[in-house]
Design an enzyme around this catalytic site. Structure first.
Site, PDB file in Angstrom:
ATOM      1  N   HIS A   1     -22.952 -15.781   4.842  1.00  0.00           N
ATOM      2  CA  HIS A   1     -23.706 -15.726   3.581  1.00  0.00           C
ATOM      3  C   HIS A   1     -25.139 -15.238   3.811  1.00  0.00           C
ATOM      4  O   HIS A   1     -25.687 -14.483   3.012  1.00  0.00           O
ATOM      5  CB  HIS A   1     -23.717 -17.090   2.885  1.00  0.00           C
ATOM      6  CG  HIS A   1     -22.334 -17.620   2.612  1.00  0.00           C
ATOM      7  ND1 HIS A   1     -22.083 -18.929   2.342  1.00  0.00           N
ATOM      8  CD2 HIS A   1     -21.134 -16.988   2.582  1.00  0.00           C
ATOM      9  CE1 HIS A   1     -20.786 -19.099   2.160  1.00  0.00           C
ATOM     10  NE2 HIS A   1     -20.179 -17.938   2.303  1.00  0.00           N
TER      11      HIS A   1
ATOM     12  N   HIS B   1     -12.088 -13.714   6.206  1.00  0.00           N
ATOM     13  CA  HIS B   1     -12.915 -13.455   7.390  1.00  0.00           C
ATOM     14  C   HIS B   1     -12.120 -12.807   8.524  1.00  0.00           C
ATOM     15  O   HIS B   1     -12.604 -11.903   9.190  1.00  0.00           O
ATOM     16  CB  HIS B   1     -13.551 -14.750   7.887  1.00  0.00           C
ATOM     17  CG  HIS B   1     -14.471 -15.376   6.893  1.00  0.00           C
ATOM     18  ND1 HIS B   1     -15.546 -14.713   6.356  1.00  0.00           N
ATOM     19  CD2 HIS B   1     -14.479 -16.603   6.327  1.00  0.00           C
ATOM     20  CE1 HIS B   1     -16.178 -15.512   5.511  1.00  0.00           C
ATOM     21  NE2 HIS B   1     -15.549 -16.664   5.475  1.00  0.00           N
TER      22      HIS B   1
HETATM   23 ZN    ZN Z   1     -18.175 -17.605   1.991  1.00  0.00          ZN
END
Ligand code: ZN
Length: 305
Positions: free
Chosen positions: A78, A262
């Protein structure tokens, strides 16, 4: 030509680690041109550095973790998305733990922090990775592609067997303004039964309704509800921007993803770096032109924005 940027001055904040539940101090300070984003573990006396590059990624379940010489930092995505979204190429990030604080689960607090510090232009041109040929990775029905395009855009599709999320699709035409307005505020999310399992494993100790959107089978449990009705797919884009920034340079290309996360984002990043014939390093001459920089094969002009 666009020049590289770093933060104009040092700035600090603190927050809670999602997994450890510990208070973590974060310091962001200027770095030199071409340095990229360098994390430092300020809680370890030798202050080890861990560069935010795909080669240093060691784990991608639940969050992206980077490590060097056994020293790791997790949940970097983030903050990396905030740097990428604000076009900050170089910065040093000191973290007093093995994870970046979760803040409110989005990139907005980091965006706010970086904007408070301000941006400083550096005496070095920014280089981009321009995708010349499609680069594709798949895992079952999940896919992540980078396709040639004259600008950076992200098209993300998700599908969950949950009535609140269901199928969502979003196209982001990347710009600082669009990132801030459409993506930066989207929070991370999790399902109640998953959160309970993680807590039993001693993880997600810092996870609360203040930093995660939690869903049960039928509804959002956070009292204030969602920030956007398609907050979930927007957060997936936020994660992808952070994960793809580990390629090391901003992308000129079209990222197309179905149900990626991810792990697949990282597999794609590694594949890009391994397939040097499918991209080229370019400098953008102006808002409209891209100049071929590598290999000196003459100039290549194409529109970029
Ligand atoms: Zn995230």
């Amino acid at each position: 030509m666009p020049l590289q940027r770093t933060v104009a001055r040092q700035i600090k904040c603190s927050g809670i680690g999602l997994h450890t539940g510990k208070k973590i101090d974060l310091v962001i300070r200027p770095a030199g041109a071409d340095d990229g984003i360098i994390f430092i573990r300020s809680d370890i006396p030798s202050r080890p550095e861990i560069k935010a590059i795909a080669d240093n990624v060691v784990m991608t379940n639940h969050a992206t973790t980077i490590a060097k010489d056994g020293h790791r930092i997790s949940t970097v995505e983030h903050l990396l998305a905030a740097f990428s979204g604000l076009k900050i190429d170089n910065a040093i990030v000191e973290v007093s733990s093995d994870e970046v604080p979760i803040m409110d689960g989005s990139a907005a607090p980091f965006v706010h922090l970086i904007k408070m510090a301000g941006a400083m232009t550096q005496e070095r041109e920014r280089e981009y990775i321009r995708i010349k040929k499609p680069i594709k990775v798949r895992d079952g029905d999940k896919k992540a592609y980078l396709l040639p395009s004259n600008d950076f855009k992200i098209h993300f599709n998700i599908e969950f067997n949950n009535p609140v999320i269901s199928a969502q699709s979003y196209l982001l035409k990347f710009s600082v303004r669009n990132f801030e307005k459409e993506i930066a505020n989207a929070r991370t999310f999790g399902f109640l039964d998953e959160v309970n399992i993680l807590k039993k494993q001693g993880l997600a100790k810092g996870g609360t309704l203040d930093n995660v959107v939690v869903l049960d089978k039928y509804r959002v449990l956070n009292e204030d509800g969602l920030r956007y009705k398609d907050e979930f797919v927007r957060h997936k884009i936020l994660d992808a921007i952070g994960d793809l920034s580990l390629i090391g340079k901003p992308i000129v290309g079209h990222f197309l993803a179905d149900k990626s996360g991810h792990t697949l984002n990282h597999t794609l990043a590694k594949k890009v770096l391994a397939q040097k014939d499918k991209y080229e390093i370019v400098r953008i001459k102006s808002k409209e032109k891209v100049k071929r920089y590598s290999h000196a094969h003459g100039e290549l002009a194409l529109s970029t924005q």
